[in-house]
Design an enzyme around this catalytic site. Structure first.
Site, PDB file in Angstrom:
ATOM      1  N   TYR A 145       0.834  -1.208   0.000  1.00  0.00           N
ATOM      2  CA  TYR A 145       0.000   0.000   0.000  1.00  0.00           C
ATOM      3  C   TYR A 145       0.866   1.255   0.000  1.00  0.00           C
ATOM      4  O   TYR A 145       0.695   2.135  -0.852  1.00  0.00           O
ATOM      5  CB  TYR A 145      -0.911  -0.020   1.226  1.00  0.00           C
ATOM      6  CG  TYR A 145      -1.909   1.113   1.276  1.00  0.00           C
ATOM      7  CD1 TYR A 145      -2.944   1.194   0.349  1.00  0.00           C
ATOM      8  CD2 TYR A 145      -1.837   2.092   2.264  1.00  0.00           C
ATOM      9  CE1 TYR A 145      -3.874   2.221   0.397  1.00  0.00           C
ATOM     10  CE2 TYR A 145      -2.765   3.122   2.323  1.00  0.00           C
ATOM     11  CZ  TYR A 145      -3.773   3.191   1.386  1.00  0.00           C
ATOM     12  OH  TYR A 145      -4.692   4.217   1.440  1.00  0.00           O
ATOM     13  N   GLU A 147       4.129   1.800  -0.713  1.00  0.00           N
ATOM     14  CA  GLU A 147       4.955   2.010  -1.901  1.00  0.00           C
ATOM     15  C   GLU A 147       4.108   2.089  -3.171  1.00  0.00           C
ATOM     16  O   GLU A 147       4.471   2.791  -4.119  1.00  0.00           O
ATOM     17  CB  GLU A 147       6.002   0.900  -2.024  1.00  0.00           C
ATOM     18  CG  GLU A 147       7.029   0.895  -0.894  1.00  0.00           C
ATOM     19  CD  GLU A 147       8.021   2.050  -0.968  1.00  0.00           C
ATOM     20  OE1 GLU A 147       7.626   3.178  -1.330  1.00  0.00           O
ATOM     21  OE2 GLU A 147       9.198   1.816  -0.661  1.00  0.00           O
ATOM     22  N   ASN A 174      -6.181   9.647   8.381  1.00  0.00           N
ATOM     23  CA  ASN A 174      -7.264   8.810   8.921  1.00  0.00           C
ATOM     24  C   ASN A 174      -8.620   9.495   8.813  1.00  0.00           C
ATOM     25  O   ASN A 174      -8.797  10.600   9.331  1.00  0.00           O
ATOM     26  CB  ASN A 174      -6.990   8.477  10.393  1.00  0.00           C
ATOM     27  CG  ASN A 174      -5.849   7.498  10.553  1.00  0.00           C
ATOM     28  OD1 ASN A 174      -4.728   7.784  10.144  1.00  0.00           O
ATOM     29  ND2 ASN A 174      -6.113   6.348  11.137  1.00  0.00           N
ATOM     30  N   SER A 189     -13.722   1.849  13.268  1.00  0.00           N
ATOM     31  CA  SER A 189     -14.761   0.834  13.057  1.00  0.00           C
ATOM     32  C   SER A 189     -14.559  -0.362  13.981  1.00  0.00           C
ATOM     33  O   SER A 189     -15.519  -0.894  14.547  1.00  0.00           O
ATOM     34  CB  SER A 189     -14.796   0.394  11.588  1.00  0.00           C
ATOM     35  OG  SER A 189     -13.495   0.096  11.119  1.00  0.00           O
ATOM     36  N   ASP A 273       3.852  -0.488  12.260  1.00  0.00           N
ATOM     37  CA  ASP A 273       2.726   0.373  12.644  1.00  0.00           C
ATOM     38  C   ASP A 273       3.285   1.719  13.107  1.00  0.00           C
ATOM     39  O   ASP A 273       4.045   1.768  14.077  1.00  0.00           O
ATOM     40  CB  ASP A 273       1.933  -0.284  13.782  1.00  0.00           C
ATOM     41  CG  ASP A 273       0.590   0.379  14.012  1.00  0.00           C
ATOM     42  OD1 ASP A 273      -0.105   0.630  13.018  1.00  0.00           O
ATOM     43  OD2 ASP A 273       0.246   0.638  15.169  1.00  0.00           O
ATOM     44  N   ARG A 277       0.900  10.073  13.846  1.00  0.00           N
ATOM     45  CA  ARG A 277       0.316  10.457  12.565  1.00  0.00           C
ATOM     46  C   ARG A 277      -0.500  11.723  12.792  1.00  0.00           C
ATOM     47  O   ARG A 277      -1.510  11.708  13.486  1.00  0.00           O
ATOM     48  CB  ARG A 277      -0.579   9.333  12.032  1.00  0.00           C
ATOM     49  CG  ARG A 277      -1.136   9.588  10.671  1.00  0.00           C
ATOM     50  CD  ARG A 277      -0.109   9.535   9.552  1.00  0.00           C
ATOM     51  NE  ARG A 277       0.156   8.202   9.048  1.00  0.00           N
ATOM     52  CZ  ARG A 277       1.374   7.697   8.921  1.00  0.00           C
ATOM     53  NH1 ARG A 277       2.421   8.404   9.284  1.00  0.00           N
ATOM     54  NH2 ARG A 277       1.553   6.488   8.426  1.00  0.00           N
TER      55      ARG A 277
END
Length: 317
Positions: A145, A147, A174, A189, A273, A277
């Protein structure tokens, strides 16, 4: 004047909301989706709209249509889905970009790429600014995802330089809200489903990693504003909410809002992870006049209401 607009990944969480906004303002919209993670349920209410058309198609194969604008959203965006078939994920990002850019070149359409904050990897600077090149593992389990999206950005800017294509690139942080896939493994979710079902809330690590959560309406507004900017503005531009929360604080707020008796259950942190962010949105504010307006609590209430209704209609097993 009404535009002919193609939205790839249009039956997905964000694509379906984007299409609603475009139809509301009078545009004609062709929704293209292969239903790998998108669902017909997200666009069913639009099927009778005279300006809406749905086409089942995989962007890994060329598409021949006449349009004025292209929003390229096609790609699974949650780790569970993009790691399910990592080769196909990379193909969707790279071949999909090549095919949509080829279409845009043929019909001289303006094209927007829905890129991602994952291009920054596990960032060494905080908050993340668009000029930061990122800290990405090219051979990890998330690389298909990360790259894939980085390569798509490369293609967009090469088409812009080589073919004078009118491109727009947004890096989406996000995002959450109604129509998220209930089993996409994303933190909002996941936590809401677990809380509503009275299960333990799964937290990886100590829950001290931070994320910034942007409500879907704000995000769609930012994308449309980016598409409508003058040709000279190409991006990339960060679109996200700079409000930063720890994963643990998010879990506690969802437990409170659902009135759940769920407990927190801690698990080992997955590979690659990112610990932090948070978008720097000063470019979005300056060039788009955009900033998010929906507070996290308000957006969570609407999202919880959506999942409550969904679980009554279609219980998860």
């Amino acid at each position: 004047m009404a535009q002919q607009i193609l939205v790839t990944g249009g039956a997905g969480f964000l694509g379906s909301h984007l299409i609603e906004r475009l139809l509301d303002r009078g545009d004609y919209v062709l929704c293209v989706d292969n239903f790998f993670t998108g669902t017909r349920r997200n666009v069913e209410h639009l099927m009778d709209h005279r300006h809406f058309e749905l086409m089942r198609h995989d962007v890994c194969f060329p598409l021949y249509v006449e349009v004025d604008q292209i929003y390229n959203l096609a790609c699974p965006a949650s780790p569970i889905h993009y790691q399910h078939d990592p080769v196909q994920t990379t193909k969707t990002s790279v071949h999909g970009a090549i095919n949509m850019l080829g279409l845009a070149k043929r019909v001289r359409a303006k094209i927007l790429q829905a890129s991602t904050s994952e291009v920054y990897g596990d960032p060494a600077i905080h908050p993340q600014v668009e000029s930061y090149w990122g800290n990405v593992n090219p051979i990890g389990i998330r690389s298909c995802y990360d790259e894939g999206k980085r390569c798509a950005e490369t293609l967009f800017f090469d088409y812009h330089r080589q073919h004078k294509l009118n491109i727009k690139v947004v890096r989406i942080f996000n995002t959450y809200g109604p129509r998220m896939h209930p089993q996409d493994g994303r933190v909002v979710s996941n936590f809401i489903i677990q809380a509503l079902q009275g299960q333990d809330i799964t937290i990886f690590g100590e829950g001290l990693q931070t994320r910034s959560f942007c409500y879907r309406d704000d995000l769609v507004e930012g994308m449309i504003r980016m598409m409508d900017t003058p040709d000279a503005i190409t991006g990339p531009i960060n679109i996200g909410n700079p409000g930063e929360f720890t994963i643990r604080a998010l879990a506690e707020q969802i437990i409170e809002l659902t009135g759940s008796k769920s407990k927190l259950a801690f698990r080992p942190l997955p590979s690659d992870d990112p610990m932090q962010r948070q978008p720097d949105i000063s470019q979005a504010e300056a060039l788009l006049g955009w900033k998010p307006t929906v507070p996290l609590r308000e957006g969570l209430v609407k999202t919880i209401d959506y999942f409550e209704k969904l679980l009554k209609e279609e219980p998860l097993h």
